[in-house]
Scaffold this motif. Structure first.
Motif, short mmCIF file in Angstrom:
data_model
loop_
_atom_site.label_atom_id
_atom_site.label_comp_id
_atom_site.label_asym_id
_atom_site.label_seq_id
_atom_site.Cartn_x
_atom_site.Cartn_y
_atom_site.Cartn_z
N LEU A 1 -4.01 73.68 52.43
CA LEU A 1 -4.38 73.85 53.83
C LEU A 1 -3.32 73.31 54.79
CD1 LEU A 1 -8.09 72.71 53.60
CD2 LEU A 1 -7.18 75.03 53.52
N ARG A 2 -3.35 73.83 55.99
CA ARG A 2 -2.47 73.34 57.04
C ARG A 2 -2.97 71.98 57.53
NH1 ARG A 2 1.01 76.31 60.22
NH2 ARG A 2 0.09 78.20 59.32
N GLU A 3 -2.03 71.11 57.79
CA GLU A 3 -2.45 69.80 58.27
C GLU A 3 -2.35 69.73 59.79
OE1 GLU A 3 -0.69 66.55 56.15
OE2 GLU A 3 -0.48 67.74 54.31
N GLY A 4 -3.09 68.81 60.37
CA GLY A 4 -3.02 68.60 61.82
C GLY A 4 -3.81 69.61 62.63
N VAL A 5 -4.73 70.32 61.97
CA VAL A 5 -5.53 71.28 62.72
C VAL A 5 -6.82 70.60 63.17
CG1 VAL A 5 -6.78 73.46 62.59
CG2 VAL A 5 -4.62 73.19 61.39
N LYS A 6 -7.19 70.83 64.41
CA LYS A 6 -8.41 70.21 64.92
C LYS A 6 -9.45 71.27 65.28
CE LYS A 6 -7.09 65.71 66.70
NZ LYS A 6 -7.60 64.97 65.56
N PHE A 7 -10.71 70.88 65.14
CA PHE A 7 -11.81 71.72 65.62
C PHE A 7 -12.05 71.44 67.09
CE2 PHE A 7 -13.56 74.09 62.23
CZ PHE A 7 -13.41 73.38 61.06
N HIS A 8 -12.78 72.31 67.73
CA HIS A 8 -13.09 72.13 69.14
C HIS A 8 -13.93 70.88 69.38
CE1 HIS A 8 -12.72 76.77 69.42
NE2 HIS A 8 -11.55 76.20 69.48
N ASP A 9 -14.62 70.41 68.32
CA ASP A 9 -15.42 69.20 68.53
C ASP A 9 -14.60 67.93 68.32
OD1 ASP A 9 -15.01 69.20 65.83
OD2 ASP A 9 -17.11 69.37 65.28
N THR B 200 -11.53 76.64 65.18
CA THR B 200 -10.21 76.02 65.33
C THR B 200 -9.32 76.86 66.24
OG1 THR B 200 -9.43 77.24 63.42
CG2 THR B 200 -10.27 75.02 63.02
N GLY B 201 -9.86 77.90 66.83
CA GLY B 201 -9.05 78.87 67.55
C GLY B 201 -8.47 78.36 68.87
N PRO B 202 -7.59 79.16 69.49
CA PRO B 202 -6.90 78.75 70.71
C PRO B 202 -7.80 78.64 71.93
CG PRO B 202 -6.34 81.00 70.15
CD PRO B 202 -7.14 80.47 69.02
N LEU B 203 -8.98 79.28 71.89
CA LEU B 203 -9.90 79.12 73.02
C LEU B 203 -11.20 78.53 72.52
CD1 LEU B 203 -7.95 81.27 74.36
CD2 LEU B 203 -9.94 81.96 75.65
N MET B 204 -11.94 77.90 73.43
CA MET B 204 -13.24 77.41 73.03
C MET B 204 -14.31 77.85 74.03
SD MET B 204 -12.68 73.41 73.66
CE MET B 204 -12.74 72.66 75.26
#
Lengths: 289, 326, 527
Positions: free
Chosen positions: C121-129, C214-218
């Motif tokens: 998996l890619r590291e450093g990815v954040k969820f909108h929460d 995890t997308g660019p918009l929330m």
């Protein structure tokens, strides 16, 4: 013996009087003529319509009004004029049958409520309140959905949702008539209740019932069109509301597909309203000598 | 007066209960399985049955009805089958829109209908009278969904003046309000006219004129006030018709109102939303009828005097009793 | 007199007004002349993560045809709900315009054996929460996908017990059986990743209205019945979108969607009615993005109900159907005649010889089968296309002496009847969500309860074999054979390959046509 003849003669002259008054009203006459035309169109649809209503001609789709197709053709190449003509049968059938149903039930229920009063009246009126508390369209849609699609079910839905209106009108008239002296007189000589209702009450509340019925047919036509517009009804028959609904996608390119069925609805209801208005004025007791 | 109000509110309760029963029964007997609709085409039989159990769809009729009622009495209208949101929230999100439109329709109808009716009555048989009567007749004969489509055709597609959907500003209200209120305007015009005509012919108007009152005072003070009584009833009834009319037109104009919510819910067998929506609408209607009746009673001096007379009678009775010698 | 004159005048006035609008006459309805950019040929094949163009827009406005019930990715089938979802959710891998898999939330992946896929998996990815995207979330998401009735055909193969996280950024995905469509499924909009923490705390319904990805918009606001509002997610791992925010409006009336697009009220409009395609393609401010979709339509015949269990009867129906005319009239150029059960974009498609239209042959076959006076009960719900097909078939089959009885119910009743095996003949479509036969052949497994009921084990065997064959050549051969088999048995009559299209304002670029009809909105750029 001579009494009966006198009563009958009076009745006949009343009828003639009403008829004369009606004919003097030009708009009512116009309405009557329109109505007769529409009924004739419905009866003689086979002769009047140049094509069968489901005849598909794929080479002449989307034609505008022209000589062979006075109202144009639709997306299947069906002649819209023929479909509107046959649609007359369907709309009139739905409207009259559902109206008759609701009038019958409404009259009986309303008369009973008005005449007997008391608990019976209260219960019946509460039922009417319940039904009238639900918006008419929502009521009709719910009933039609519960019963399933199809013309018969649409008729039943319209009939049921129109009963409270009739019941109210009949009850109000019955209440007025009930207090009249001739009813009291009839009761005092020992007339049975059924006889009183039949001979004395009913003829005298006939006028508002007729008016309500005539106007009710118009409402029924619009209600039926709305129901089939929403998709509840029989999609294979050329019902006007369904035709308008099907033509919605083509409104920008081929507005004639929406215009003509809608005009048909409008003219039918208009004729009924004109006639109903004239009838109401003609039957107005204040003008009775 | 307050007795009247209390009595009417008490009557409302069985009516509302009746409404819930009628709608519940209708939904119960409708074909279609909400569990299946929620889970989609690929669900297995067991999954459907499991959800049915969870939703309580297999319980007998009265159990389900009584459960629903007890929830209702606690203010819980249930949760929507489609979105899982509380029904109360969904309805409250949409209700203001529908109410707003209905009010605009009624204001429009009254603002146009009553003056038109008065003018027609005053200038009977003139061109204005004939034209407005004709238009009114046409107005009540038009199916409002067709009128809506025609207006969109002319004003949105043809002239590009007005937007065809949504509700983001004043412009957006014009077409929906006009199309929904057309029949209300027409009916109110006709009713006003005939009511005014009846009143104008009355004796007390002739007396007022004979007294030398200016025409304006005659019309507005004497005639109009007395003509108002049946007009108010009609206005109240028309509100009901308007509310009904929004059901179809909300679809056409993509208005996020209660009508559209109900139609969609019926189609999706979303019972809680249908039942909740009908209940709320019936509640509003009942309150509305009550208000109309109150205004009616207030405006009509005959009814008002009835209550005053009753009060005086009671007073007189107690006075009488006091006077009876021991 | 005056009253009548006024009445007639008013009526004539209205009549001429409307009739005048109606004299447009015939308009040619040919092929839509829009830009057709199939996924493989686009010149602007920019991938996610490339530097943004200089032109940015404040707000992207999109029109869809219905309001989502929920935005939780595994709880529904509503295509219109997946479109806004592309703004907020992401999958492990994506398929680029050349058909190659590219990294997204996963950086490396490989099959160690037939039933094991190792993913880094890619590291450093954040969820909108605010939580981190880790292997736990992947395992949890896969578990939900496996269990949901909506995604079980794509992810039912996953062995949830043995699928584990290996540290925070590595997942070992175990399958219950080999599944050739796995990568395709993981790269699709149905294989997106969700946040375990939020899902557990909010529950399915809560998550459906929070749409945490995890997308660019929330998701910022959900105005019930009206629209969705999205804002930029500042902690997004990749390049920001060319638009700072987005609004997705629910406009149910198709004509209104088109009008809004033309007047600039929206930038993108979906689910357009086919009669508007020409207008949008030729509009001065609009463009039509279209192509062949993954949707096949077919006439479903209940193969276990007499007389349709007799192959001759089914064959007769095929001969009695003039498919060319049918497709022409009903679709007016928005679909082409189907020459195979699966759409051309799907692996294993093979052009088959079509049954010619021969009314006499149809009558012969019916006589041979001993069937006289056949009345077909055609089941449908109130969908305009279905009804149109019924009306055309009524007159077509009538020529062969076959009577058509239309039974229309609303969607709910129709679904119930369909799944109870009560329908005789119906017009159905199958839209493959991923361009793989596993999705395209969704109606064929023996376990399906719809009224097809072919009860043919041979088909099930083909399906099983094909879904587990990893070698692409061998796979194609298996499905080719299956298509031949379909052609011999006439269980269904394929009718059309529907075209798909969406409308966009001329300023939108880098958005090719997606045969799934769910384009990735985040790649939109402006000029």
């Amino acid at each position: 013996m001579s009494e009966n003849i006198q009563i009958q003669a009076r009745k006949r002259s009343q009828f003639i009087e009403v008829w004369r008054r009606l004919c003097r009203n030009r708009l009512a006459v116009l309405g009557m003529i329109l109505l007769v035309v529409i009924v004739l169109v419905a009866i003689f649809a086979d002769v009047i319509a140049p094509y069968p209503y489901d005849f598909q001609d794929y080479s002449s789709v989307f034609l505008g009004p022209c000589l062979q197709h006075p109202f144009g053709t639709d997306n299947f190449g069906r002649d819209i004029f023929s479909r509107v003509v046959y649609g007359t049968r369907i709309s009139l059938r739905i409207a009259f049958i559902s109206l008759a149903g609701s009038a019958l039930v409404g009259c009986i229920v309303g008369a009973i409520a008005g005449f007997f009063g008391g608990i019976i009246d209260a219960i019946i009126m509460r039922f009417c309140d319940i039904m009238m508390a639900i918006p008419r369209m929502v009521m009709a849609i719910s009933i039609a959905t519960t019963l399933g699609p199809g013309l018969t079910n649409a008729m039943i839905a319209i009939a049921i949702s129109s009963v409270p209106n009739f019941a109210r009108v009949v009850r109000a008239s019955t209440l007025t008539v009930k207090d009249q002296e001739y009813v009291e007189a009839a009761q005092s000589i020992g007339c049975s209740t059924a006889r009183i209702i039949r001979k004395y009450i009913f003829p005298n509340i006939l006028a508002p019932i007729i008016v309500q019925a005539t106007l009710g047919v118009g409402t029924a036509i619009i209600l039926a069109a709305s129901l089939s517009f929403l998709g509840l009804g029989d999609p294979l028959v050329p019902e006007w509301g369904a035709m308008v609904s099907a033509a919605r996608s083509y409104i920008r390119d081929y507005p004639h597909m929406i215009a003509f069925p809608g005009l048909a609805i409008m003219l039918s209801v208009l004729s009924l309203n004109l006639f109903g208005d004239g009838l109401r004025d003609a039957l107005d007791p204040k003008l009775k000598k | 007066m307050s007795k009247f109000i209390i009595k009417r509110i008490l009557v409302m309760i069985p009516v509302l209960l009746g409404v819930t029963f009628v709608i519940f029964t209708m939904m119960y007997f409708t074909d279609g399985n909400p569990a299946q609709l929620i889970l989609g085409d690929m669900a297995t039989e067991e999954q459907i049955h499991e959800l049915e159990e969870e939703m309580g769809l297999n319980d007998p009729f009265f159990t389900r009805y009584l459960n629903y009622l007890s929830d209702l009495l606690h203010g819980d209208l249930g949760t929507s089958y489609v979105t899982g949101q509380p029904v109360a929230k969904e309805i409250m999100d949409r209700l203001p829109v529908t109410v707003r439109i209905s009010f605009c329709c009624m204001i429009f109808a009254v603002a146009v209908g009553i003056p038109a009716g008065i003018l027609s009555a005053v200038k009977q048989y003139s061109i204005l009278d004939n034209l407005s009567m004709v238009l009114a007749l046409v107005g009540i004969s038009l199916p409002n969904f067709w009128l809506a489509l025609m207006l969109v055709l002319v004003f949105s597609v043809g002239l590009g003046l007005l937007p065809p959907s949504g509700l983001y500003g004043f412009k957006y209200y014009i077409l929906p309000v006009v199309s929904i209120s057309a029949s209300a305007v027409a009916t109110i015009t006709r009713m006003t006219r005939s009511s005014m005509l009846e009143v104008i012919r009355a004796d007390y108007i002739r007396t007022a004129r004979a007294k030398g009152q200016s025409e304006n005072v005659v019309i507005f003070r004497h005639a109009l006030l007395n003509a108002l009584i049946p007009i108010i009833t009609v206005v109240g009834l028309q509100f009901a018709t308007t509310l009904s009319g929004t059901v179809v037109n909300e679809q056409i104009f993509a208005i996020p109102g209660l009508g559209k919510l109900m139609v969609d819910a019926i189609k999706a067998r979303n019972y809680p939303v249908v039942q909740g929506g009908v209940f709320v609408l019936a509640f509003i209607f009942s309150i509305l009828n009550l208000v109309i009746d109150l205004i009616y009673a207030f405006v009509d001096p005959r009814i008002r005097s009835q209550y005053v007379r009753k009060k005086n009678k009671r007073q007189a009775e107690t006075d009488n009793r006091k006077e009876v010698p021991a | 007199m005056k009253k009548t004159v006024s009445l007639i005048l008013a009526l004539v006035l209205m009549f001429t007004l409307f009739a005048g609008c109606g004299s447009q006459g015939q308009s040619e309805q040919g092929e839509p002349a829009g830009q057709t950019q199939p996924a493989g040929e686009s010149e602007q094949s920019e991938q996610k993560g490339e530097t943004a163009q200089t032109v940015t827009k404040d707000n992207l406005v999109v029109a869809v045809s219905s309001e989502p019930g929920s935005l939780a990715p595994y709880s529904h089938n509503n295509q219109q709900a997946f479109i806004p979802a592309t703004l907020v959710y992401e999958s492990l891998i994506v398929k680029d315009d050349n058909g190659e898999y590219q990294p997204c939330l996963a950086t490396e992946w490989s099959f160690t054996d037939d039933v094991t896929l190792e993913v880094t998996l890619r590291e450093g990815v954040k969820f909108h929460d605010g939580t981190d995207f880790t292997a736990e979330d992947v395992v949890y998401s896969l578990g939900l996908m496996q269990a949901s009735s909506f995604t079980s055909n794509l992810f039912g193969c996953i062995d949830t017990e043995n699928t584990v996280a290996d540290g925070d950024y590595k997942v070992i995905i175990k399958l219950q059986y080999p599944f050739a469509a796995l990568l395709e499924a993981l790269a699709s909009y149905r294989g997106v990743m969700i946040s375990k923490d939020s899902y557990e705390s909010l529950g399915e319904e809560g998550y459906g209205h929070a749409a945490i990805g995890t997308g660019p918009l929330m998701l910022d606001e959900w105005v019930s019945g009206d629209r969705l509002e999205f804002v930029q997610f500042d902690d997004y791992w990749g390049e920001p979108t060319a638009f700072h925010s987005a609004t997705v409006r629910f406009i149910t009336e198709a004509a209104s969607r088109t009008i809004e697009l033309e007047t600039g009220g929206v930038d993108l409009a979906f689910d357009l009615q086919t009669t508007d395609w020409d207008r949008i393609a030729n509009g001065s401010d609009t463009q039509l993005i279209s192509g062949d979709s993954q949707k096949t339509t077919f006439l479903m015949i209940n193969c276990s109900k007499a007389p349709y269990d007799n192959e001759l009867v089914r064959k007769a129906l095929a001969y009695a159907t003039d498919v060319d005319s049918l497709v022409n009239v009903v679709y007016q150029g928005a679909a082409s005649v189907a020459d195979c059960w699966m759409a051309p974009s799907i692996i294993g498609y093979k052009s088959e010889e079509q049954i010619p239209y021969d009314v006499e042959k149809a009558k012969e076959l019916l006589a041979e089968a001993g069937v006289t006076d056949l009345t077909v009960k055609f089941g449908s719900y109130e969908n305009a296309t279905n009804l149109a097909v019924a009306e055309v078939l009524e007159s077509m089959w009538g020529a062969a002496g076959i009577k058509l009885e239309l039974a229309v119910t609303d969607l709910a009743t129709y679904t119930a009847d369909n799944n109870a095996g009560e329908l005789e003949v119906s017009y159905m479509n199958t839209a493959a969500t991923i361009p793989d036969p596993t999705a395209a052949l969704l109606v064929w497994p023996l376990s399906r309860t719809i009224s097809l009921r072919h009860n043919d084990q041979t088909i099930q065997d083909y399906l099983d074999k094909g879904s587990q064959e990893y070698d692409s050549e061998a796979r194609v051969a298996i499905y080719n054979e299956l298509m031949d088999y379909f052609n011999e048995k006439y269980y269904t009559i394929p009718i059309a390959f529907e075209k798909g299209a969406f409308g966009a304002s001329k300023s939108i670029t880098n958005l090719p046509y997606y045969p799934s009809n769910v384009p990735d909105l985040t790649r939109i750029q402006f000029e």
